[in-house]
Write a protein that holds these residues in place. Structure first.
Motif, PDB file in Angstrom:
ATOM      1  N   ILE A   1     -15.187 -25.849 -12.849  1.00  0.00           N
ATOM      2  CA  ILE A   1     -13.953 -25.079 -13.073  1.00  0.00           C
ATOM      3  C   ILE A   1     -13.599 -25.071 -14.555  1.00  0.00           C
ATOM      4  CG2 ILE A   1     -11.476 -25.027 -12.605  1.00  0.00           C
ATOM      5  CD1 ILE A   1     -12.152 -26.131  -9.827  1.00  0.00           C
ATOM      6  N   LEU A   2     -13.735 -26.237 -15.185  1.00  0.00           N
ATOM      7  CA  LEU A   2     -13.454 -26.304 -16.628  1.00  0.00           C
ATOM      8  C   LEU A   2     -14.381 -25.375 -17.400  1.00  0.00           C
ATOM      9  CD1 LEU A   2     -12.881 -30.064 -17.441  1.00  0.00           C
ATOM     10  CD2 LEU A   2     -11.221 -28.218 -17.353  1.00  0.00           C
TER      11      LEU A   2
ATOM     12  N   SER B   1     -13.330 -21.884 -17.054  1.00  0.00           N
ATOM     13  CA  SER B   1     -12.008 -21.489 -17.539  1.00  0.00           C
ATOM     14  C   SER B   1     -11.776 -21.777 -19.031  1.00  0.00           C
ATOM     15  CB  SER B   1     -10.915 -22.155 -16.703  1.00  0.00           C
ATOM     16  OG  SER B   1     -11.200 -23.516 -16.539  1.00  0.00           O
ATOM     17  N   ILE B   2     -12.491 -22.724 -19.616  1.00  0.00           N
ATOM     18  CA  ILE B   2     -12.289 -22.962 -21.052  1.00  0.00           C
ATOM     19  C   ILE B   2     -13.194 -22.007 -21.826  1.00  0.00           C
ATOM     20  CG2 ILE B   2     -12.515 -24.608 -22.955  1.00  0.00           C
ATOM     21  CD1 ILE B   2     -11.980 -26.824 -21.077  1.00  0.00           C
TER      22      ILE B   2
ATOM     23  N   ILE C   1     -15.035 -30.110 -10.696  1.00  0.00           N
ATOM     24  CA  ILE C   1     -14.055 -30.053 -11.796  1.00  0.00           C
ATOM     25  C   ILE C   1     -14.727 -29.521 -13.060  1.00  0.00           C
ATOM     26  CG2 ILE C   1     -12.663 -31.466 -13.356  1.00  0.00           C
ATOM     27  CD1 ILE C   1     -12.140 -33.303 -10.918  1.00  0.00           C
TER      28      ILE C   1
END
Lengths: 559, 306
Positions: free
Chosen positions: B136-137, B140-141, B133
């Motif tokens: 992915i964060l 993507s952020i 997680i």
């Protein structure tokens, strides 16, 4: 198992996004111990506050790095604040009925024909290095800005002085230039009658520079802390480029005993979240609040300062066949509703501009120009006027043998990133009222400026004109100077205004304004306004509506 | 070997020359000018300004003059900020950007590696999923969102660190954190994958069957082998470290070189754009030159083929 994890993950992501969004909003709406909202042109101008704080430090921010603090080169209103803090003008702007308070000049006399201006320099005024400020420094400063080697972008602003242009071009010698010094008196001759010369002298552009320092550093004067010699209430002690500046009290200032503030910390940053956080944590005393954030800051001490600036839609009749047609221009003008625009985009219907000269400009007999001249343009009040606009558009298109579809492809609306909302709102009004949708192109300032000066634009939205003095000339002279609008009648009128003084001159400018607006080249949008949140413990801060924004001379910090 | 190095050196010089030439003409082809002159400025003032900076001459002549100065090591003075020379800007801004850039890579690499190891060892466990997680964060952020976020909480709300500026050690932490964020995610993911790959290799089974305990297997066999792709990726990561953090520099008001590069382009500050581009190109070319030579040493086949 896997599916569950995916679900959990998307939930987590959503949560993270929500956190991001709330955080980026950057609210200070928690603070409810609000202060009363004040309206007016200057803020916190009371000295009635409480006891003085031990540390007299003010934090401010500027969005861009100043190119220079040289008063004769600086071309930016933002940097002007620092220029006027470090350099002493001839007269300091004030909000009394005169509009100024004494500074470097103690006396001013003018000849009957308003061409010979005699300035008496304050005795005993000193530079921050302890040497005297002399009339010679002032004469030198003027000769210096009119030297092409300095490369000043604003050299033309001094063309009001007799033979300045010829001197700049090398066609006249120093003895022919209209500036002479004798003792502590400086005699400046203007090439035409100039009854607003004292207004010009309140600007930061007439703050002298020290001859010795200017000779030593040349065009780099004012670009570093050790290349600047102060004459104003503060001196520049530190400048970390593209980061921060520090101003400290100038002990050699002529009026040092009336300066309470010891230090000004200037942060140079264009990041909105950063400055909002700094204001919230009391690292900044002043924060500019954008229209869309006004509600969020409603509990703060907000000062609305109308600025001496008008914004307008500008059509270029020379570059584009559609824009060259007066009927089309008039149709577009009628289809633009200022009141609606001011309410929806600027969140203040009062700002709608019905003339080129904003409120607060000198009119006849000491009155207000705008009040006396009244509204020159009007908004379409009902459908019949919108119908008339459509008729005008059709007539115009017929005259040049084009269709609406061709017009949509024929030109684009140009604007800056900051004017995008405005452009889209107007684009929408034209679409609704006239059924034409013009594309909007967003440009960088240094791309748009050459288009404006070169006359290669079609239609610019959000551009405008401001003035460094409260005179109607400041809002219309540029049209004449650009020389693109080839109208003999207009040129004759402007030249007539330049030969006049007093109310006659103002009347001529009123005629000129009407003439310009009747041709639908400049379509007034709004009179600009800025909103400042000022911490309640900052006393005596002056915020101005033209020229340099702030004066810190009388600022003090209370507990 | 000598011939190989000489060849690489010549191609390096040619690359630099091409970069300088292309940038020069591209820069002048972009609309804009280094001066912010108001529209009513008369021709006489405009002409004087252009003449002062030699912009009134034909472009080819300007190019020759610039190249001549460049050969003498003269990068010139900023057209907008007259006290700032290109070299002065580089020497003042580069170390600052390096602290944030390399700090971000280093911190990201260390923390990311730890996460990656944990995730791989606890494969399919809760730690593993948390790391995924995070990865992915992290990807993507965007870092300007994360930067503003930590600025708001760590500096504005909790007042643990200064909001902005560059005056001492405590000013370094938040920008480095922001710069490290993406790297943490990147390295965690990479190390996890590479470790899982190594853990499935035959020699791990051999080690297990020899009777080595878990710590020895992880320390001696798995980690050493899974670090290889990480080391390879450090090269390109470091190349972008100097200039890649201009957004973070802007948020935390750090006087780094990344910010100067952006503002010089916005201002059409010709000398600054040219100087900074050439110096950046020089640094990357030097890096690649060194990498090429190291490859040559490591793998003789490259040397012979080249």
């Amino acid at each position: 198992m896997k599916k569950q994890v995916k679900k959990g993950m998307s939930l987590f992501l959503m949560l993270a996004m929500v956190i991001c969004l709330t955080a980026c909003g950057g609210g200070s709406n928690k603070e409810t111990d609000g202060n009363t909202k004040t309206d007016g042109s200057t803020a916190a101008d009371s000295t009635s506050g409480g006891e003085l704080a031990d540390e007299q430090v003010l934090g401010i921010y500027r969005k861009t790095e100043p190119a220079t603090l040289d008063p004769w080169v600086n071309n930016s209103g933002e940097a002007g604040t620092m220029v006027a803090a470090v350099h002493e003008p001839m007269l300091r702007k004030a909000d009394n009925d005169k509009g100024y308070e004494p500074a470097l000049m103690t006396d001013y006399t003018v000849s009957d024909d308003h061409t010979v201006h005699t300035l008496t320099l304050r005795e005993g005024a000193k530079w921050s290095d302890g040497t005297d400020i002399t009339a010679d420094d002032i004469v030198y400063s003027i000769q210096r800005v009119l030297d092409q080697n300095l490369g000043s972008e604003i050299a033309y602003k001094y063309y009001v002085i007799k033979n300045a242009e010829a001197f700049y071009k090398g066609e006249a010698g120093a003895e022919e230039l209209g500036v002479k010094a004798s003792g502590n008196q400086i005699e400046i001759t203007t090439s035409e009658p100039c009854d607003y010369f004292q207004d010009i002298l309140t600007g930061s552009q007439f703050c002298p520079v020290q001859k010795k320092a200017a000779e030593e550093f040349g065009d780099a004067y004012g670009t570093d802390a050790d290349k600047t010699v102060a004459s104003g209430p503060f001196k520049l002690t530190e400048w970390v480029h593209e980061n921060s500046m520090v101003l400290e009290k100038n002990e050699n200032y002529w009026d040092a005993e009336n300066v309470t503030l010891e230090r000004i910390n200037i942060t140079i940053t264009s990041d909105d979240n950063t400055v909002q956080g700094m204001y919230q944590n009391d690292e900044l005393g002043i924060l500019q609040v954008k229209e869309e954030l006004l509600e969020q800051y409603s509990s703060e001490n907000i000062t609305d300062v109308s600025s001496l600036r008008v914004t307008f839609i500008e059509f270029n009749p020379n570059n584009n066949e559609f824009m060259a047609n007066k009927n089309i221009r008039e149709a577009l003008s009628i289809a633009f509703n200022r009141k609606l625009f001011a309410e929806q985009v600027m969140h203040n219907g009062e700002l709608a501009a019905y003339g080129l000269v904003p409120r607060g400009v000198k009119g006849m007999d000491g009155g207000d120009f705008r009040e006396q001249a009244g509204d020159i343009v009007t908004d379409a009040s009902d459908q019949s006027e919108i119908d008339r606009a459509n008729e005008l558009l059709d007539t115009g298109l017929k005259e040049i043998g084009k269709t609406k579809e061709e017009m949509e492809k024929g030109f684009s609306i140009q604007c800056l990133e900051s004017g995008k909302n405005q452009a889209q709102a107007i684009q929408n009004m034209w679409k609704t009222n006239l059924g034409i949708e013009m594309p909007v192109s967003v440009l960088e300032i240094n791309v748009l400026l050459p288009m404006l000066t070169g006359g290669t634009f079609d239609c610019v939205i959000g551009g405008g004109q401001d003035s460094e003095y409260r005179d109607p000339q400041g809002f219309m002279q540029f049209i004449y100077d650009e020389g693109k609008w080839d109208n003999d009648e207009f040129r004759a009128l402007v030249e007539k205004a330049h030969s006049q003084t007093g109310d006659e001159r103002i009347q001529t400018w009123m005629d000129i304004e009407k003439m310009v607006l009747d041709n639908f080249i400049y379509i007034p949008q709004i009179y600009a306004e800025n909103h400042w949140a000022v911490k309640p413990y900052i006393q005596g801060l002056k915020i101005f509506d033209y020229g340099y924004e702030f004066d810190f001379k009388h600022v003090s910090v209370t507990k | 070997m000598g011939k190989y190095v000489a060849k690489r050196f010549v191609s390096m010089v040619i690359t630099l020359f091409l970069v300088a030439t292309v940038t020069f003409f591209l820069m002048h082809a972009v609309p804009g000018q280094p001066f912010e002159i108001s529209r009513e400025t008369p021709e006489s003032v405009k002409e004087a300004l252009y003449a002062k900076y030699g912009l009134d001459r034909p472009l080819s002549e300007q190019y020759v003059i610039y190249m001549k100065n460049l050969l003498h090591g003269d990068f010139g003075v900023s057209m907008k900020y007259k006290s700032q020379t290109v070299l002065g800007k580089v020497t003042s801004g580069m170390p600052v950007s390096a602290v944030i850039g390399f700090g971000g890579v280093l911190a990201g690499c260390l923390i990311g590696a730890c996460f990656g190891i944990l995730a791989a060892l606890k494969n399919k466990g809760i730690t593993d999923y948390l790391v995924i997680i995070l990865a992915i964060l992290g990807v993507s952020i965007p870092n300007f969102v994360f930067g503003s976020l930590i600025q708001r909480y760590f500096a504005v709300e909790w007042k643990l660190f200064p909001i902005q500026g560059w005056k001492g050690a405590e000013y370094v932490i938040l920008p480095v954190m922001a710069a490290a964020f993406t790297n943490v995610a990147y390295y965690a993911r990479m190390l996890r994958t590479s470790m899982l790959d190594v853990m499935g290799q035959d020699y791990i089974y051999t080690a297990k069957s020899k009777g080595l305990n878990q710590d020895e297997i992880v320390g001696k066999h798995i980690l050493r082998n899974s670090f290889l792709p990480l080391v390879t990726s450090l090269g390109p990561m470091c190349a972008g470290a100097l200039t890649g953090n201009f957004v973070i520099e802007k948020i935390f008001n750090v006087p780094g070189i990344g910010q100067s590069m952006i503002s010089s382009i916005q201002n059409s500050d010709y000398t600054m754009i040219m100087g900074l581009t050439i110096i950046f190109a020089f640094i990357s070319v030097i890096c690649y030159f060194l990498v090429d030579i190291i490859y040559g040493i490591v793998d003789p086949r490259i040397r012979i083929a080249g």
